[in-house]
Scaffold this active site. Structure first.
Site, mmCIF file in Angstrom:
data_model
loop_
_atom_site.group_PDB
_atom_site.id
_atom_site.type_symbol
_atom_site.label_atom_id
_atom_site.label_comp_id
_atom_site.label_asym_id
_atom_site.label_seq_id
_atom_site.Cartn_x
_atom_site.Cartn_y
_atom_site.Cartn_z
ATOM 1 N N ASP A 71 1.105 -1.145 0.126
ATOM 2 C CA ASP A 71 0.046 0.162 -0.127
ATOM 3 C C ASP A 71 0.831 1.382 0.063
ATOM 4 O O ASP A 71 2.260 1.221 0.079
ATOM 5 C CB ASP A 71 -0.895 -0.065 1.068
ATOM 6 C CG ASP A 71 -0.281 -0.295 2.402
ATOM 7 O OD1 ASP A 71 1.077 -0.422 2.632
ATOM 8 O OD2 ASP A 71 -1.066 -0.569 3.518
ATOM 9 N N ASN A 140 -7.458 -1.737 14.406
ATOM 10 C CA ASN A 140 -9.013 -2.047 13.876
ATOM 11 C C ASN A 140 -9.136 -3.274 13.156
ATOM 12 O O ASN A 140 -10.136 -3.810 12.585
ATOM 13 C CB ASN A 140 -9.848 -0.942 13.283
ATOM 14 C CG ASN A 140 -9.151 -0.506 11.839
ATOM 15 O OD1 ASN A 140 -8.050 -1.148 11.565
ATOM 16 N ND2 ASN A 140 -9.669 0.360 11.671
ATOM 17 N N HIS A 142 -7.520 -3.797 10.388
ATOM 18 C CA HIS A 142 -7.128 -3.625 8.805
ATOM 19 C C HIS A 142 -5.769 -4.338 8.429
ATOM 20 O O HIS A 142 -4.841 -4.483 9.082
ATOM 21 C CB HIS A 142 -7.255 -2.258 8.396
ATOM 22 C CG HIS A 142 -6.077 -1.253 8.804
ATOM 23 N ND1 HIS A 142 -6.127 -0.273 9.514
ATOM 24 C CD2 HIS A 142 -4.663 -1.533 8.492
ATOM 25 C CE1 HIS A 142 -5.003 0.281 9.780
ATOM 26 N NE2 HIS A 142 -4.157 -0.437 9.137
ATOM 27 N N GLU A 147 -9.867 -1.471 4.891
ATOM 28 C CA GLU A 147 -10.613 -1.152 6.301
ATOM 29 C C GLU A 147 -11.549 -1.738 6.506
ATOM 30 O O GLU A 147 -12.148 -2.404 5.557
ATOM 31 C CB GLU A 147 -10.729 0.450 6.528
ATOM 32 C CG GLU A 147 -9.511 1.562 6.187
ATOM 33 C CD GLU A 147 -8.868 1.683 7.781
ATOM 34 O OE1 GLU A 147 -8.976 0.929 8.508
ATOM 35 O OE2 GLU A 147 -8.169 2.649 7.628
HETATM 36 C C1 GLP Z 1 -0.652 0.865 8.498
HETATM 37 C C2 GLP Z 1 -0.360 0.182 7.283
HETATM 38 C C3 GLP Z 1 -0.626 -1.477 7.621
HETATM 39 C C4 GLP Z 1 0.095 -1.778 8.784
HETATM 40 C C5 GLP Z 1 -0.736 -1.159 10.054
HETATM 41 C C6 GLP Z 1 -0.303 -1.232 11.346
HETATM 42 O O1 GLP Z 1 -1.820 1.803 8.462
HETATM 43 N N1 GLP Z 1 -1.287 0.669 6.309
HETATM 44 O O2 GLP Z 1 0.080 -2.229 6.496
HETATM 45 O O3 GLP Z 1 0.054 -3.049 8.976
HETATM 46 O O4 GLP Z 1 -1.133 0.182 9.828
HETATM 47 O O5 GLP Z 1 0.952 -0.402 11.377
HETATM 48 P P1 GLP Z 1 2.101 -0.472 12.800
HETATM 49 O O6 GLP Z 1 2.610 -1.549 12.404
HETATM 50 O O7 GLP Z 1 2.789 0.709 12.593
HETATM 51 O O8 GLP Z 1 1.261 -0.502 14.138
#
Ligand code: GLP
Length: 244
Positions: A71, A140, A142, A147
């Site tokens: 992404d 959440n 995702h 989402e």
């Molecule tokens: C982001 C990314 C995800 C990631 C998630 C958790 O928004 N788009 O790919 O897995 O949030 O992020 P973190 O590892 O910083 O908690």
């Protein structure tokens, strides 16, 4: 916890990162021209640091590897420090011998995002599909930027971020107002079509999402629960995420 799936509960973040790096390193050794699906966020930073160490000690060769990232924010310039392109360059691509021309991150500047998304999917398919997909998970539930929704989209697509994700990710930006409201993300089919999936969850913040993956009924309102249907899913977490 209820549903059976391969899960390794590591003592802490560092142990989880090392265990994940072993899996990725094995995959690269067995597939020197393999296709990796890569993830960003705080969670895989330790894993990438371990891969860089392995490269520096001569254990790993990235020269034949192709990568597709999950992404990217939209809109965002690739040289914005908060872009996922910059993240990947900083944590991995600039530190190993991967051919940068073989590293693909969704284009946060694409003038026609829908056309870009279709081309991204076609490119992945033509390359032979993703061999190993790395994933973190949002608070959440995702995955990528898929989402919670009534229905998840299969292919790569432009999506609107939820307020909770904007708030969670604002820690990397000057303020929540600076977080882009949209993102381009691979869809659920892209992830499900990967040969293998390694999901990482670290910290108490991820306890609810991990518990849902392990126990809750499958629902697009907690996207991570859909991964359960994947035939080759490995979950790596730390004790904080597992026990809360
Ligand atoms: C982001 C990314 C995800 C990631 C998630 C958790 O928004 N788009 O790919 O897995 O949030 O992020 P973190 O590892 O910083 O908690």
């Amino acid at each position: 916890m209820g549903i059976r799936m391969p899960i390794k509960v590591c003592r802490d973040y560092n142990e989880m990162s090392r265990a994940a790096a072993e899996i990725v390193a094995d995959h690269i050794r067995n597939n020197p021209r393999g296709i990796l699906g890569l993830a960003t966020g705080s969670t895989p930073e330790g894993l990438y640091a371990c891969l860089v160490e392995k490269y520096k000690s001569g254990e790993l060769d990235f020269s034949g590897i192709i990568s597709y990232n999950l992404d990217e924010y939209y809109p965002i310039e690739p040289d914005n420090e908060q872009s996922y392109r910059c993240f990947m360059d900083r944590h991995l691509f600039d530190r190993v011998n991967i051919n940068k021309a073989n590293t693909f991150v969704p284009d946060g500047t694409a003038p026609a995002p829908d056309a870009f998304c279709r081309a991204y999917d076609e490119q992945i398919k033509a390359a032979g599909g993703i061999g190993l997909q790395l994933l973190g998970v949002g608070r959440n539930g995702h995955i990528g930027f898929n989402e919670p929704a009534d229905e998840l989209i299969g292919g790569t697509h432009l999506t609107e971020l939820t307020e909770s994700t904007i708030k969670a990710n604002s820690r990397f930006f000057a303020s929540a107002d600076d977080v882009p409201r949209h993102a381009i993300t691979m869809g659920i089919d892209n992830i499900m079509n990967a040969g293998g999936v390694v999901l990482l969850a670290s910290g108490k913040d991820k306890h609810d999402a991990l518990t849902a993956l392990l126990n809750a009924p499958e629902t697009p309102h907690i996207p991570v629960t859909l991964l359960r249907r994947h035939k080759n899913l490995t979950v790596l977490c730390d004790e904080d995420a597992y026990y809360g």
